[in-house]
Scaffold this motif. Structure first.
Motif, PDB file in Angstrom:
ATOM      1  N   GLY A  86      38.511  30.387  30.074  1.00 30.49           N
ATOM      2  CA  GLY A  86      39.470  29.322  30.267  1.00 30.49           C
ATOM      3  C   GLY A  86      39.190  28.479  31.492  1.00 30.49           C
ATOM      4  O   GLY A  86      38.212  28.686  32.213  1.00 30.49           O
ATOM      5  N   PRO A  87      40.100  27.529  31.733  1.00 30.03           N
ATOM      6  CA  PRO A  87      39.892  26.579  32.820  1.00 30.03           C
ATOM      7  C   PRO A  87      39.939  27.207  34.219  1.00 30.03           C
ATOM      8  O   PRO A  87      39.366  26.671  35.159  1.00 30.03           O
ATOM      9  N   ALA A  88      40.581  28.348  34.372  1.00 33.77           N
ATOM     10  CA  ALA A  88      40.692  28.978  35.692  1.00 33.77           C
ATOM     11  C   ALA A  88      39.583  30.003  35.940  1.00 33.77           C
ATOM     12  O   ALA A  88      39.567  30.666  36.989  1.00 33.77           O
ATOM     13  N   ALA A  89      38.636  30.137  35.002  1.00 35.90           N
ATOM     14  CA  ALA A  89      37.612  31.178  35.104  1.00 35.90           C
ATOM     15  C   ALA A  89      36.800  31.062  36.394  1.00 35.90           C
ATOM     16  O   ALA A  89      36.567  32.066  37.081  1.00 35.90           O
ATOM     17  N   ALA A  90      36.388  29.860  36.748  1.00 36.75           N
ATOM     18  CA  ALA A  90      35.571  29.688  37.953  1.00 36.75           C
ATOM     19  C   ALA A  90      36.362  30.057  39.203  1.00 36.75           C
ATOM     20  O   ALA A  90      35.832  30.702  40.121  1.00 36.75           O
ATOM     21  N   THR A  91      37.629  29.685  39.228  1.00 39.92           N
ATOM     22  CA  THR A  91      38.481  30.014  40.368  1.00 39.92           C
ATOM     23  C   THR A  91      38.679  31.517  40.467  1.00 39.92           C
ATOM     24  O   THR A  91      38.586  32.106  41.554  1.00 39.92           O
ATOM     25  N   LEU A  92      38.941  32.168  39.324  1.00 42.60           N
ATOM     26  CA  LEU A  92      39.119  33.618  39.320  1.00 42.60           C
ATOM     27  C   LEU A  92      37.833  34.338  39.747  1.00 42.60           C
ATOM     28  O   LEU A  92      37.875  35.292  40.521  1.00 42.60           O
ATOM     29  N   ASP A  93      36.686  33.865  39.243  1.00 41.60           N
ATOM     30  CA  ASP A  93      35.406  34.456  39.642  1.00 41.60           C
ATOM     31  C   ASP A  93      35.219  34.355  41.159  1.00 41.60           C
ATOM     32  O   ASP A  93      34.797  35.316  41.807  1.00 41.60           O
ATOM     33  N   ALA A  94      35.535  33.178  41.720  1.00 43.10           N
ATOM     34  CA  ALA A  94      35.380  32.977  43.166  1.00 43.10           C
ATOM     35  C   ALA A  94      36.322  33.882  43.951  1.00 43.10           C
ATOM     36  O   ALA A  94      35.926  34.483  44.961  1.00 43.10           O
ATOM     37  N   GLU A  95      37.583  33.994  43.486  1.00 43.37           N
ATOM     38  CA  GLU A  95      38.550  34.835  44.185  1.00 43.37           C
ATOM     39  C   GLU A  95      38.169  36.314  44.113  1.00 43.37           C
ATOM     40  O   GLU A  95      38.256  37.036  45.115  1.00 43.37           O
ATOM     41  N   VAL A  96      37.730  36.768  42.948  1.00 43.58           N
ATOM     42  CA  VAL A  96      37.318  38.165  42.801  1.00 43.58           C
ATOM     43  C   VAL A  96      36.078  38.425  43.646  1.00 43.58           C
ATOM     44  O   VAL A  96      35.962  39.469  44.294  1.00 43.58           O
ATOM     45  N   GLY A  97      35.155  37.466  43.682  1.00 43.08           N
ATOM     46  CA  GLY A  97      33.957  37.614  44.510  1.00 43.08           C
ATOM     47  C   GLY A  97      34.307  37.694  45.992  1.00 43.08           C
ATOM     48  O   GLY A  97      33.762  38.533  46.722  1.00 43.08           O
ATOM     49  N   GLU A  98      35.232  36.853  46.447  1.00 43.34           N
ATOM     50  CA  GLU A  98      35.658  36.875  47.854  1.00 43.34           C
ATOM     51  C   GLU A  98      36.370  38.181  48.178  1.00 43.34           C
ATOM     52  O   GLU A  98      36.142  38.777  49.231  1.00 43.34           O
ATOM     53  N   ARG A  99      37.221  38.617  47.259  1.00 43.64           N
ATOM     54  CA  ARG A  99      37.916  39.890  47.475  1.00 43.64           C
ATOM     55  C   ARG A  99      36.899  41.036  47.574  1.00 43.64           C
ATOM     56  O   ARG A  99      37.018  41.906  48.429  1.00 43.64           O
ATOM     57  N   GLY A 100      35.880  41.015  46.737  1.00 39.34           N
ATOM     58  CA  GLY A 100      34.845  42.048  46.780  1.00 39.34           C
ATOM     59  C   GLY A 100      34.100  42.039  48.112  1.00 39.34           C
ATOM     60  O   GLY A 100      33.828  43.097  48.690  1.00 39.34           O
ATOM     61  N   ARG A 101      33.783  40.838  48.619  1.00 39.35           N
ATOM     62  CA  ARG A 101      33.110  40.740  49.924  1.00 39.35           C
ATOM     63  C   ARG A 101      34.011  41.283  51.037  1.00 39.35           C
ATOM     64  O   ARG A 101      33.533  41.970  51.948  1.00 39.35           O
ATOM     65  N   THR A 102      35.312  41.005  50.933  1.00 38.78           N
ATOM     66  CA  THR A 102      36.264  41.501  51.930  1.00 38.78           C
ATOM     67  C   THR A 102      36.342  43.027  51.886  1.00 38.78           C
ATOM     68  O   THR A 102      36.304  43.687  52.928  1.00 38.78           O
ATOM     69  N   TYR A 103      36.441  43.596  50.675  1.00 39.17           N
ATOM     70  CA  TYR A 103      36.484  45.054  50.548  1.00 39.17           C
ATOM     71  C   TYR A 103      35.198  45.692  51.074  1.00 39.17           C
ATOM     72  O   TYR A 103      35.238  46.706  51.763  1.00 39.17           O
ATOM     73  N   ARG A 104      34.047  45.097  50.752  1.00 38.20           N
ATOM     74  CA  ARG A 104      32.773  45.643  51.229  1.00 38.20           C
ATOM     75  C   ARG A 104      32.692  45.602  52.756  1.00 38.20           C
ATOM     76  O   ARG A 104      32.227  46.544  53.390  1.00 38.20           O
ATOM     77  N   LYS A 105      33.143  44.502  53.342  1.00 36.21           N
ATOM     78  CA  LYS A 105      33.120  44.359  54.792  1.00 36.21           C
ATOM     79  C   LYS A 105      34.053  45.395  55.430  1.00 36.21           C
ATOM     80  O   LYS A 105      33.696  46.046  56.413  1.00 36.21           O
ATOM     81  N   ALA A 106      35.249  45.557  54.851  1.00 34.52           N
ATOM     82  CA  ALA A 106      36.192  46.544  55.384  1.00 34.52           C
ATOM     83  C   ALA A 106      35.606  47.946  55.280  1.00 34.52           C
ATOM     84  O   ALA A 106      35.692  48.742  56.224  1.00 34.52           O
ATOM     85  N   ALA A 107      34.983  48.273  54.161  1.00 33.02           N
ATOM     86  CA  ALA A 107      34.372  49.593  53.983  1.00 33.02           C
ATOM     87  C   ALA A 107      33.249  49.801  54.995  1.00 33.02           C
ATOM     88  O   ALA A 107      33.145  50.869  55.616  1.00 33.02           O
ATOM     89  N   ALA A 108      32.426  48.788  55.181  1.00 34.14           N
ATOM     90  CA  ALA A 108      31.331  48.893  56.154  1.00 34.14           C
ATOM     91  C   ALA A 108      31.875  49.038  57.574  1.00 34.14           C
ATOM     92  O   ALA A 108      31.344  49.825  58.365  1.00 34.14           O
ATOM     93  N   ASP A 109      32.939  48.305  57.893  1.00 31.08           N
ATOM     94  CA  ASP A 109      33.546  48.406  59.227  1.00 31.08           C
ATOM     95  C   ASP A 109      34.078  49.814  59.483  1.00 31.08           C
ATOM     96  O   ASP A 109      33.875  50.366  60.566  1.00 31.08           O
ATOM     97  N   VAL A 110      34.757  50.392  58.499  1.00 29.91           N
ATOM     98  CA  VAL A 110      35.282  51.751  58.665  1.00 29.91           C
ATOM     99  C   VAL A 110      34.133  52.731  58.867  1.00 29.91           C
ATOM    100  O   VAL A 110      34.175  53.587  59.756  1.00 29.91           O
ATOM    101  N   ARG A 111      33.078  52.607  58.065  1.00 30.18           N
ATOM    102  CA  ARG A 111      31.918  53.503  58.227  1.00 30.18           C
ATOM    103  C   ARG A 111      31.285  53.317  59.608  1.00 30.18           C
ATOM    104  O   ARG A 111      30.892  54.298  60.249  1.00 30.18           O
ATOM    105  N   ASP A 112      31.196  52.075  60.082  1.00 27.71           N
ATOM    106  CA  ASP A 112      30.631  51.816  61.416  1.00 27.71           C
ATOM    107  C   ASP A 112      31.480  52.445  62.522  1.00 27.71           C
ATOM    108  O   ASP A 112      30.955  53.035  63.460  1.00 27.71           O
TER     109      ASP A 112
END
Length: 166
Positions: free
Chosen positions: A104-130
């Motif tokens: 649908g029309p919001a697919a690109a926006t949803l993909d971008a939001e999910v991608g950003e959320r994934g980067r945030t989760y990965r960064k948080a996980a890496a920070d905790v491990r550090d």
């Protein structure tokens, strides 16, 4: 003891629990550790070092079990934070699977939001491990107030290293 070795907390706890009940007391005049009834448990002698040794042994009766409990508490906390980092990594990985599956029309926006959320989760996980690996908060995660406190301490440490620690 080699610091790379894991402590056998159960063995330490067993030794402490097998000892005479405490608290133990140290005689101020002679190097003797006693139980509360005054029965001698360890006799070191009468010198200053003997009195210090007796005080150490007497304190160990209550300090060792307390330290074992604290190590266990900290190990449980580390395990919880490790699990948290793993969960954040799993959430990021799960989101990666969803990218590109939206219609649908919001697919690109949803993909971008999910991608950003994934980067945030990965960064948080890496920070905790550090943080777990270093035992302290990295500079890029410190608040301004924490940086203000850390800067003078780091400068003092650098100055001590430059003059040979004198």
């Amino acid at each position: 003891m080699n610091t790379d070795q894991q402590l056998d907390l159960d063995a330490i706890d067993a030794v402490a629990n097998a000892a005479t009940d405490g608290p133990w007391l140290a005689n101020d005049r002679i190097g003797v550790a006693t139980n509360p009834a005054g029965d001698p448990l360890a006799v070191f002698g009468g010198g200053e070092q003997d009195r210090a040794d007796a005080a150490f042994v007497a304190a160990a009766r209550t300090d060792v079990p307390a330290l074992v409990a604290e190590v266990r508490r900290l190990q449980a906390r580390e395990a919880a934070f490790t699990t948290l980092a793993e969960r954040w990594q799993q959430m990021a990985d799960h989101g990666d699977v969803a990218i590109g599956s939206f219609d649908g029309p919001a697919a690109a926006t949803l993909d971008a939001e999910v991608g950003e959320r994934g980067r945030t989760y990965r960064k948080a996980a890496a920070d905790v491990r550090d943080v777990l690996a270093a035992g302290r908060i990295p500079h890029d995660l410190m608040t301004d107030d924490e940086l203000d406190v850390a800067a003078p301490a780091a400068a003092g440490s650098a100055a001590a290293n430059e003059d040979g620690g004198r």
